[in-house]
Motif scaffolding. Sequence first.
Motif, short mmCIF file in Angstrom:
data_model
loop_
_atom_site.label_atom_id
_atom_site.label_comp_id
_atom_site.label_asym_id
_atom_site.label_seq_id
_atom_site.Cartn_x
_atom_site.Cartn_y
_atom_site.Cartn_z
N MET A 114 0.81 -1.22 0.00
CA MET A 114 0.00 0.00 0.00
C MET A 114 0.85 1.27 0.00
SD MET A 114 -3.43 -0.74 2.23
CE MET A 114 -2.68 -1.36 3.74
N MET A 115 2.13 1.17 0.30
CA MET A 115 3.01 2.33 0.18
C MET A 115 3.44 2.55 -1.26
SD MET A 115 5.56 2.02 3.37
CE MET A 115 4.90 1.26 4.85
N GLY A 142 -1.30 0.33 8.04
CA GLY A 142 -2.47 -0.42 7.57
C GLY A 142 -3.81 0.10 8.06
N SER A 143 -3.84 0.58 9.30
CA SER A 143 -5.12 1.06 9.84
C SER A 143 -5.52 2.38 9.20
CB SER A 143 -5.05 1.21 11.36
OG SER A 143 -4.19 2.29 11.71
N ARG A 148 -8.64 4.06 3.53
CA ARG A 148 -8.64 4.98 2.39
C ARG A 148 -8.76 4.21 1.08
NH1 ARG A 148 -6.25 7.80 6.45
NH2 ARG A 148 -6.02 10.06 6.32
N ALA A 149 -8.22 2.99 1.04
CA ALA A 149 -8.26 2.20 -0.21
C ALA A 149 -9.59 1.48 -0.40
CB ALA A 149 -7.10 1.19 -0.22
N VAL A 150 -10.11 0.86 0.66
CA VAL A 150 -11.27 -0.03 0.48
C VAL A 150 -12.51 0.46 1.23
CG1 VAL A 150 -9.72 -2.00 0.19
CG2 VAL A 150 -10.78 -1.62 2.43
N GLY A 174 -10.96 -2.04 -4.64
CA GLY A 174 -10.15 -0.86 -4.94
C GLY A 174 -8.74 -0.90 -4.39
N LEU A 175 -8.33 -2.05 -3.82
CA LEU A 175 -6.96 -2.15 -3.29
C LEU A 175 -5.97 -2.43 -4.41
CD1 LEU A 175 -5.04 -2.28 -0.86
CD2 LEU A 175 -5.60 -4.69 -0.62
N VAL A 176 -6.45 -3.06 -5.48
CA VAL A 176 -5.57 -3.58 -6.52
C VAL A 176 -5.92 -2.92 -7.85
CG1 VAL A 176 -5.44 -5.68 -7.92
CG2 VAL A 176 -4.96 -5.78 -5.48
#
Length: 257
Positions: A114-115, A142-143, A148-150, A174-176
């Motif tokens: 995610m970075m 991660g928290s 923000r991503a999902v 929306g993570l990938v």
Amino acid sequence: GKYTAILTEVNGRVATITLNRPEALNALNSTLVSELIEAALGFDADPNIGAIVLTGSERAFAAGADIKEMGSLSYSDMLLGGPFPSWEGFERLRTPVIAAVSGYALGGGCELAMMCDIILAADNAKFGQPEINLGTLPGFGGSQRLPRAVGKYKAAELVLTGRQMGAEEAERSGLVSRVVPAAELLEEARKVAQTIAEKSLPALYVAKAALQAAQETPLAEGLKFERQAFAASFATEDQKEGMRAFAEKRAADFSHR
Ligand code: HXC
């Protein structure tokens, strides 16, 4: 080579960093993280590199921070930086980074992905934040980045239950960016990296910074940043070349100036 827990390779303007502790599913120990930061900062400082691919093995991108190394550390140890004192170096990279995720991306592995700017997933990828099973919580962002991503609710389910999610669910959420067959993952990631690396490097730096601002600032601040950065791009040779090339119906030849 120079490193023991990662491999590095350069093809044209694309650098690849491969996490390489197969015996521990690429668990992030202090050696791996310091080598990763050193290699990434080195590529970031090199104007001949326009994009970085970060990958692991077919079985694991990274199964998280190294639990065996970390387990007996104290509060003070962790406050002083724990096994990863230089971690923030990765978040300061200006070069676009593409995570190519196959297998497990758990805990710190998911957080490392995610970075990155883009996440390509193999169809066997598994994402999760299982820290709750260890009596703790995500510690590399991660928290904050997962919601923000999902979105808040899926992130809460993953962080509070420790459940893993597969590649299809991760893409839907929306993570990938995209899911590809495992056998084609590295080739696809390098294609994306190659496409990016051909663009103007100064333009890439500000485009990445603007995308980061979108995650980190209120809308009005982000829009101000974008307006300034867009105006400033007109001071570069590459903007002149890019727009001249369009008018002359030819491919742009960027000098990265
Ligand atoms: C240390 C690890 C590891 C880890 C796997 N291994 N993950 N070692 N830290 N995070 C080691 C195992 O101990 C084992 O070593 C070898 O890798 C193979 O793993 P297995 O468990 O035998 O494989 P399998 O049964 O296929 O299970 C795969 C797995 C499982 C589901 C991924 O390994 C697992 O749950 N790993 C831990 C995942 C996790 O909790 N991650 C979050 C960590 S906390 P041996 O020597 O026995 O063969 C975190 C916090 C980040 O990331 C923030 C820090 C600041």
